[in-house]
Design an enzyme around this catalytic site. Structure first.
Site, PDB file in Angstrom:
ATOM      1  CE1 TYR A 175      -4.261  -1.374  -0.202  1.00  0.00           C
ATOM      2  CE2 TYR A 175      -3.144  -3.156   0.953  1.00  0.00           C
ATOM      3  CZ  TYR A 175      -4.219  -2.694   0.215  1.00  0.00           C
ATOM      4  OH  TYR A 175      -5.243  -3.556  -0.126  1.00  0.00           O
ATOM      5  NE  ARG A 201      -3.451   0.169  -4.673  1.00  0.00           N
ATOM      6  CZ  ARG A 201      -4.701  -0.077  -4.278  1.00  0.00           C
ATOM      7  NH1 ARG A 201      -4.937  -1.047  -3.415  1.00  0.00           N
ATOM      8  NH2 ARG A 201      -5.696   0.645  -4.731  1.00  0.00           N
ATOM      9  CG  ASN A 229     -11.678   4.775  -8.022  1.00  0.00           C
ATOM     10  OD1 ASN A 229     -11.852   3.577  -8.218  1.00  0.00           O
ATOM     11  ND2 ASN A 229     -11.810   5.673  -8.965  1.00  0.00           N
ATOM     12  CB  VAL A 230      -8.461   3.727  -1.975  1.00  0.00           C
ATOM     13  CG1 VAL A 230      -9.452   2.657  -1.527  1.00  0.00           C
ATOM     14  CG2 VAL A 230      -7.378   3.117  -2.864  1.00  0.00           C
ATOM     15  CG  HIS A 255     -14.409  -0.081  -1.827  1.00  0.00           C
ATOM     16  ND1 HIS A 255     -14.374  -0.539  -3.134  1.00  0.00           N
ATOM     17  CD2 HIS A 255     -15.538  -0.625  -1.288  1.00  0.00           C
ATOM     18  CE1 HIS A 255     -15.420  -1.319  -3.366  1.00  0.00           C
ATOM     19  NE2 HIS A 255     -16.138  -1.385  -2.251  1.00  0.00           N
ATOM     20  CB  CYS A 288      -8.136   4.173  19.265  1.00  0.00           C
ATOM     21  SG  CYS A 288      -7.398   5.094  17.892  1.00  0.00           S
ATOM     22  CB  CYS A 344      -2.296   5.212  16.851  1.00  0.00           C
ATOM     23  SG  CYS A 344      -3.867   6.102  16.672  1.00  0.00           S
TER      24      CYS A 344
END
Length: 251
Positions: free
Chosen positions: A71, A74, A110-111, A127, A138, A154
């Site tokens: 990812y 991408r 689409n992301v 998505h 969390c 995080c």
């Protein structure tokens, strides 16, 4: 009445009363001409990579580094890409309909963020969004314009090793389903752009629209898996079909 890609006119969609509330569903095909790959076409993403090893909660649990690296790659592609004329045409149509008291509800599978960068103001990412991360501890989301790492803390709760891309993987529930259903219920035109017609629940929206008597149209490079469910269609590059279609719609 349906027509192919030979340039013939479609059925006279615009002889009826102009639509006020338009529901638009976009898929990977709308971003293909921006250099972002599609998924289910020949040579698409899932023909080259195994989604079960890269796009499931189980894959992330078994090998988070590999999943996150995929990812990250991408995400770099999305950041380097630019909107194409199809994205721009949808943003202009949204503005034109809004000026008339109408609405263009833009639901994307689409992301990427190319719709937003083209000027669309209200985009529903069913998505998820690649430029966001999500904490599995969390549940909070956070901006993630660069690479994500397994060891990252995080920014919301401080937990370490719990951050993942904020995208919907196979086996997970899409986002914003209530808002999508509400928009479908009030639409007077349904348009799908660049979708494979193979991924549910999105692939079923055209039949929901038709069951409500809403006219439907497909704009795609080639017929989708559910092309028979549409009233009308135009086939060709999104950078050509989308601007032409929406220019006529809002003229």
């Amino acid at each position: 009445m349906r027509f192919g890609s030979d340039g013939c006119n479609l059925a006279p969609m615009f002889e009826r009363k102009p639509p006020k509330n338009v529901f638009v569903l976009t898929g990977a095909g709308v971003s293909a001409e921006s250099g972002l790959g599609t998924f289910r076409d020949r040579g698409g993403m899932w023909a080259r990579f195994d989604p079960m090893r890269l796009a499931t909660p189980e894959a992330f649990a078994a090998d988070p580094d590999t999943v996150i690296d995929f990812y990250n790659l991408r995400r770099r592609g999305v950041v380097a890409a630019t909107p194409n004329p199809a994205h721009v045409a949808l943003a202009r149509a949204e503005a034109a309909l809004g000026e008339r008291g109408g609405r263009l509800f833009l639901c994307t599978q689409n992301v990427d963020d190319l719709h937003e960068r083209a000027g669309s103001r209200a985009v529903v990412h069913m998505h998820g969004e690649l430029l966001k991360g999500r904490c599995t501890a969390c549940g909070g989301t956070f901006a993630c314009p660069g690479d994500l790492h397994v060891a990252d803390a995080c920014p919301r709760c401080g937990a370490v090793g719990t951050s993942r891309p904020d995208v919907v993987w196979f086996g997970e529930m899409p986002h914003h389903l209530d808002a999508i259903q509400a928009a479908l219920a009030t639409a007077d035109l349904f348009v799908a752009i660049g979708t494979s017609g193979a991924v549910y629940p999105a692939a079923g929206y055209v039949r929901h629209a038709r069951a409500q008597g809403i006219p439907t149209c497909e704009l795609n490079a080639e017929p989708s898996d559910n092309a028979d469910a549409f009233d009308e269609a135009r086939y060709g590059p999104a950078s050509e079909t989308v601007p032409a279609y929406f220019a006529a719609l809002v003229s």
